[in-house]
Write an enzyme that holds these catalytic residues in place. Structure first.
Site, short mmCIF file in Angstrom:
data_model
loop_
_atom_site.label_atom_id
_atom_site.label_comp_id
_atom_site.label_asym_id
_atom_site.label_seq_id
_atom_site.Cartn_x
_atom_site.Cartn_y
_atom_site.Cartn_z
N GLY A 61 0.83 -1.21 0.00
CA GLY A 61 0.00 0.00 0.00
C GLY A 61 0.86 1.25 0.00
O GLY A 61 0.66 2.16 0.81
N THR A 74 1.31 3.64 -2.44
CA THR A 74 1.09 4.71 -3.43
C THR A 74 0.53 6.01 -2.88
O THR A 74 0.48 7.01 -3.59
CB THR A 74 0.16 4.21 -4.56
OG1 THR A 74 -1.01 3.64 -3.96
CG2 THR A 74 0.87 3.20 -5.44
N ARG A 75 0.09 6.00 -1.64
CA ARG A 75 -0.39 7.28 -1.05
C ARG A 75 -0.37 7.18 0.48
O ARG A 75 -0.06 6.12 1.03
CB ARG A 75 -1.79 7.63 -1.55
CG ARG A 75 -2.84 6.60 -1.28
CD ARG A 75 -4.26 7.07 -1.69
NE ARG A 75 -5.23 6.17 -1.09
CZ ARG A 75 -5.76 5.14 -1.72
NH1 ARG A 75 -5.45 4.90 -2.98
NH2 ARG A 75 -6.62 4.35 -1.10
N ASN A 81 1.43 -2.31 5.36
CA ASN A 81 0.67 -1.08 5.55
C ASN A 81 -0.68 -1.10 4.82
O ASN A 81 -1.61 -0.41 5.23
CB ASN A 81 1.53 0.09 5.05
CG ASN A 81 0.73 1.35 4.84
OD1 ASN A 81 0.39 2.05 5.79
ND2 ASN A 81 0.39 1.64 3.59
N TYR A 119 -13.53 -3.41 10.93
CA TYR A 119 -12.19 -2.83 10.81
C TYR A 119 -11.42 -3.03 12.13
O TYR A 119 -10.26 -3.48 12.12
CB TYR A 119 -12.32 -1.34 10.48
CG TYR A 119 -11.00 -0.60 10.38
CD1 TYR A 119 -10.17 -0.75 9.29
CD2 TYR A 119 -10.59 0.27 11.39
CE1 TYR A 119 -8.96 -0.05 9.19
CE2 TYR A 119 -9.39 0.97 11.31
CZ TYR A 119 -8.58 0.80 10.21
OH TYR A 119 -7.39 1.49 10.13
N SER A 120 -12.06 -2.72 13.25
CA SER A 120 -11.39 -2.85 14.55
C SER A 120 -10.96 -4.29 14.80
O SER A 120 -9.84 -4.55 15.26
CB SER A 120 -12.32 -2.40 15.68
OG SER A 120 -12.73 -1.07 15.50
N LYS A 166 -7.96 -5.21 12.72
CA LYS A 166 -6.73 -4.58 13.23
C LYS A 166 -6.31 -5.19 14.57
O LYS A 166 -5.13 -5.23 14.90
CB LYS A 166 -6.93 -3.06 13.34
CG LYS A 166 -7.05 -2.38 11.98
CD LYS A 166 -5.78 -2.54 11.15
CE LYS A 166 -5.76 -1.69 9.91
NZ LYS A 166 -4.51 -1.79 9.15
N ILE A 207 -4.81 9.94 11.47
CA ILE A 207 -3.74 10.48 10.63
C ILE A 207 -4.37 11.17 9.42
O ILE A 207 -5.36 10.68 8.86
CB ILE A 207 -2.78 9.34 10.17
CG1 ILE A 207 -2.32 8.50 11.38
CG2 ILE A 207 -1.59 9.91 9.40
CD1 ILE A 207 -1.55 9.25 12.47
P1 NDP Z 1 -4.94 5.16 2.23
O1 NDP Z 1 -6.31 4.70 1.94
O2 NDP Z 1 -4.60 6.59 2.06
O3 NDP Z 1 -3.87 4.29 1.40
C1 NDP Z 1 -3.99 2.90 1.37
C2 NDP Z 1 -2.91 2.31 0.49
O4 NDP Z 1 -3.08 0.88 0.51
C3 NDP Z 1 -3.01 2.73 -0.96
O5 NDP Z 1 -1.72 2.76 -1.52
C4 NDP Z 1 -3.82 1.61 -1.58
O6 NDP Z 1 -3.62 1.52 -2.98
C5 NDP Z 1 -3.24 0.41 -0.83
N1 NDP Z 1 -4.09 -0.78 -0.79
C6 NDP Z 1 -5.38 -0.87 -0.41
N2 NDP Z 1 -5.83 -2.12 -0.54
C7 NDP Z 1 -4.78 -2.85 -1.02
C8 NDP Z 1 -4.61 -4.20 -1.39
N3 NDP Z 1 -5.60 -5.08 -1.29
N4 NDP Z 1 -3.40 -4.61 -1.85
C9 NDP Z 1 -2.38 -3.73 -1.98
N5 NDP Z 1 -2.47 -2.42 -1.65
C10 NDP Z 1 -3.67 -2.00 -1.19
O7 NDP Z 1 -4.66 4.69 3.73
P2 NDP Z 1 -3.76 5.32 4.90
O8 NDP Z 1 -2.45 5.76 4.38
O9 NDP Z 1 -4.59 6.25 5.67
O10 NDP Z 1 -3.59 4.02 5.83
C11 NDP Z 1 -2.51 3.14 5.72
C12 NDP Z 1 -2.63 2.09 6.82
O11 NDP Z 1 -2.69 2.74 8.09
C13 NDP Z 1 -3.87 1.22 6.71
O12 NDP Z 1 -3.57 -0.10 7.08
C14 NDP Z 1 -4.82 1.85 7.71
O13 NDP Z 1 -5.77 0.94 8.19
C15 NDP Z 1 -3.84 2.29 8.78
N6 NDP Z 1 -4.35 3.35 9.63
C16 NDP Z 1 -4.69 4.58 9.10
C17 NDP Z 1 -5.16 5.58 9.93
C18 NDP Z 1 -5.57 6.92 9.43
O14 NDP Z 1 -6.12 7.70 10.22
N7 NDP Z 1 -5.32 7.27 8.16
C19 NDP Z 1 -5.32 5.34 11.37
C20 NDP Z 1 -4.92 4.03 11.81
C21 NDP Z 1 -4.46 3.09 10.96
P3 NDP Z 1 -4.79 0.94 -3.96
O15 NDP Z 1 -6.02 1.72 -3.63
O16 NDP Z 1 -4.27 1.13 -5.32
O17 NDP Z 1 -4.88 -0.49 -3.60
#
Ligand code: NDP
Length: 233
Positions: free
Chosen positions: A8, A10-11, A78, A143-144, A147, A176
């Site tokens: 994950g 890319t963002r 991630n 989700y909880s 995790k 975040i």
């Molecule tokens: P984003 O939604 O901004 O980014 C998620 C990333 O994961 C993207 O690059 C997406 O790319 C990739 N992704 C999603 N599904 C898959 C998959 N099946 N296989 C491979 N890549 C995948 O999320 P965040 O940056 O906010 O979150 C990152 C992590 O942190 C997550 O695990 C989230 O649960 C955790 N988190 C985030 C919090 C927050 O407040 N933001 C708080 C607590 C935990 P694509 O869509 O192309 O697959």
């Protein structure tokens, strides 16, 4: 040069993790599942990172992606998806999808990386959980739970892999500032910030620094590091 795989990437948090490791001198490979536009933007922002399409919930795709890498020194799990839904409205398909990415995806990538790390007798795994995996989030039960599974898996795997000199740790972010929280209105974000002792959302870079720390300390294992501005202590 050490190699890190970031799922994950890319963002959001994953992209910040890619950039932190690349600045620390690692060769970085990042997975994503479908966002081609995000991948293109990420390639421009971090041209040194190899972005590969591999859905972490797809066993064949994960095995293929790891088979292409000769070694993996660090794995950061991630990739994750959220679901804001009351339990009575949650379908079994939604439950399965959340678990297949957040929990099974973490398992599949750990298994593939562990094979390589065990043969090297070294390595570090950092899983990304969530404060909701520690405390439970209302209207986010699937989700909880997924995790929470990541936390229990981290602890078990830390014990199992320590004799092979592999550490397994977890970062549990609070709230975040990423696209994942775009579901909240500005008013909701302000109200949420007031509940956080630090008074604000965290940044992806703040999470990335915690991930890098855990990946580089050989004697820290099985730990859950909160990056949450005091939201949960
Ligand atoms: P984003 O939604 O901004 O980014 C998620 C990333 O994961 C993207 O690059 C997406 O790319 C990739 N992704 C999603 N599904 C898959 C998959 N099946 N296989 C491979 N890549 C995948 O999320 P965040 O940056 O906010 O979150 C990152 C992590 O942190 C997550 O695990 C989230 O649960 C955790 N988190 C985030 C919090 C927050 O407040 N933001 C708080 C607590 C935990 P694509 O869509 O192309 O697959």
């Amino acid at each position: 040069m050490k190699r890190v795989v970031v799922t994950g990437g890319t963002r959001g948090i994953g992209l910040a993790v890619c950039r932190a490791f690349s600045q620390a001198g690692y060769a970085v490979t990042a997975f994503y599942s479908r966002g081609e536009e995000d991948a293109e933007k990420a390639r421009k922002l971090a041209p040194e990172v190899a972005f590969i399409k591999a859905d972490v919930s797809d066993e064949t795709a994960v095995e293929r992606a790891f088979a292409a890498l000769s070694r993996v020194d660090v794995l950061v799990n991630n990739a994750g998806i959220s679901l804001n839904r009351q339990v009575q409205d949650t379908t079994s398909e939604e439950w399965d999808r959340v678990f297949s990415v957040n929990a099974k995806g973490t398992f599949l990538c750990c298994r593939a990386a562990a094979k390589k790390m065990i043969s090297e007798q070294s390595g570090a795994i950092v899983n990304i959980s969530s404060v909701w995996g520690q405390t439970g989030g209302s209207c986010e039960s699937a989700y909880s739970a997924s995790k929470g599974a990541v936390i229990a898996f981290t602890k078990a795997l830390a014990k199992e892999l320590a004799p092979s000199h592999i550490t397994v740790n977890c970062v549990a972010p609070g709230v975040i500032d990423t696209q994942m929280n775009d579901c909240y209105t500005a008013e909701e974000k302000a109200a949420l910030s007031e509940e956080i002792p630090a008074g604000r959302f965290g940044s992806a870079e703040e999470v990335a620094r915690a991930v890098l720390f855990l990946a580089e300390n050989e004697y820290v294992t099985g730990q859950i590091l909160g990056v949450n501005g005091g939201f949960f202590i």
